[in-house]
Design an enzyme around this catalytic site. Structure first.
Site, PDB file in Angstrom:
ATOM      1  N   VAL A   8       0.851  -1.189   0.000  1.00 26.38           N
ATOM      2  CA  VAL A   8       0.000   0.000   0.000  1.00 26.38           C
ATOM      3  C   VAL A   8       0.889   1.242   0.000  1.00 26.38           C
ATOM      4  O   VAL A   8       1.826   1.354   0.776  1.00 26.38           O
ATOM      5  CB  VAL A   8      -0.923   0.016   1.238  1.00 26.38           C
ATOM      6  CG1 VAL A   8      -1.731   1.304   1.314  1.00 26.38           C
ATOM      7  CG2 VAL A   8      -1.845  -1.199   1.215  1.00 26.38           C
ATOM      8  N   CYS A   9       0.562   2.169  -0.892  1.00 27.38           N
ATOM      9  CA  CYS A   9       1.338   3.399  -0.999  1.00 27.38           C
ATOM     10  C   CYS A   9       0.414   4.591  -0.770  1.00 27.38           C
ATOM     11  O   CYS A   9      -0.246   5.067  -1.696  1.00 27.38           O
ATOM     12  CB  CYS A   9       1.980   3.474  -2.389  1.00 27.38           C
ATOM     13  SG  CYS A   9       2.950   4.964  -2.616  1.00 27.38           S
TER      14      CYS A   9
END
Length: 145
Positions: free
Chosen positions: A89-90
């Site tokens: 997840v960014c």
């Protein structure tokens, strides 16, 4: 922040989530003997492509949490602009604290020690409902949205 303090904080946050569940996700330890590795189940938010889905992810906390953010990785395959093809997840809230060397994010958008598992998960659920196409981790998913 000692490892003991971070473990106590994580134990407290887990107890709080078990006592007062937050709509949209559930959380628990992957292994009862390791407070630094959590499994979360996220319910796909209504009125999104993910509605009706249940997505498993892992949160891995550093020993100096909450001074540094955990890493989050989807175990369930998910097609989303802010999740890379490996499931990582960014989003800003999970980026190391301080200045962004690329100048995209303000320091207050990045990790702050006041964040909890609950605030992280609310941000991730919000990200599912409203992707940030300006800084995609998965360019192909960003283009197809």
């Amino acid at each position: 922040m000692t490892e003991l303090q971070s473990a106590l904080l994580l134990r407290r946050q887990l107890a709080e989530l078990n006592k007062n569940p937050v709509e949209g996700f559930s959380a628990g330890l992957i292994d009862d003997n390791d407070l630094y590795r959590w499994e979360v189940l996220i319910i796909g938010p209504p009125d999104t492509l993910y509605e009706g889905g249940v997505f498993k992810a892992h949160l891995t906390f550093p020993k100096d949490y909450p001074l540094r953010p955990p890493k989050m990785k989807f175990i369930t395959e998910i097609w989303h602009p802010n999740v890379d093809k490996n499931g990582d997840v960014c989003i800003s809230i999970l980026h190391e604290p301080g200045e962004d060397k690329y100048g995209y994010e303000k320091p207050e958008e990045r990790w702050l020690p006041i964040h909890t598992v609950e605030t992280i998960m609310i941000s991730v659920i919000s990200m599912l409902a409203d992707p940030n196409g300006d800084s995609p981790a998965n360019v192909d998913a960003a283009v197809s949205n």
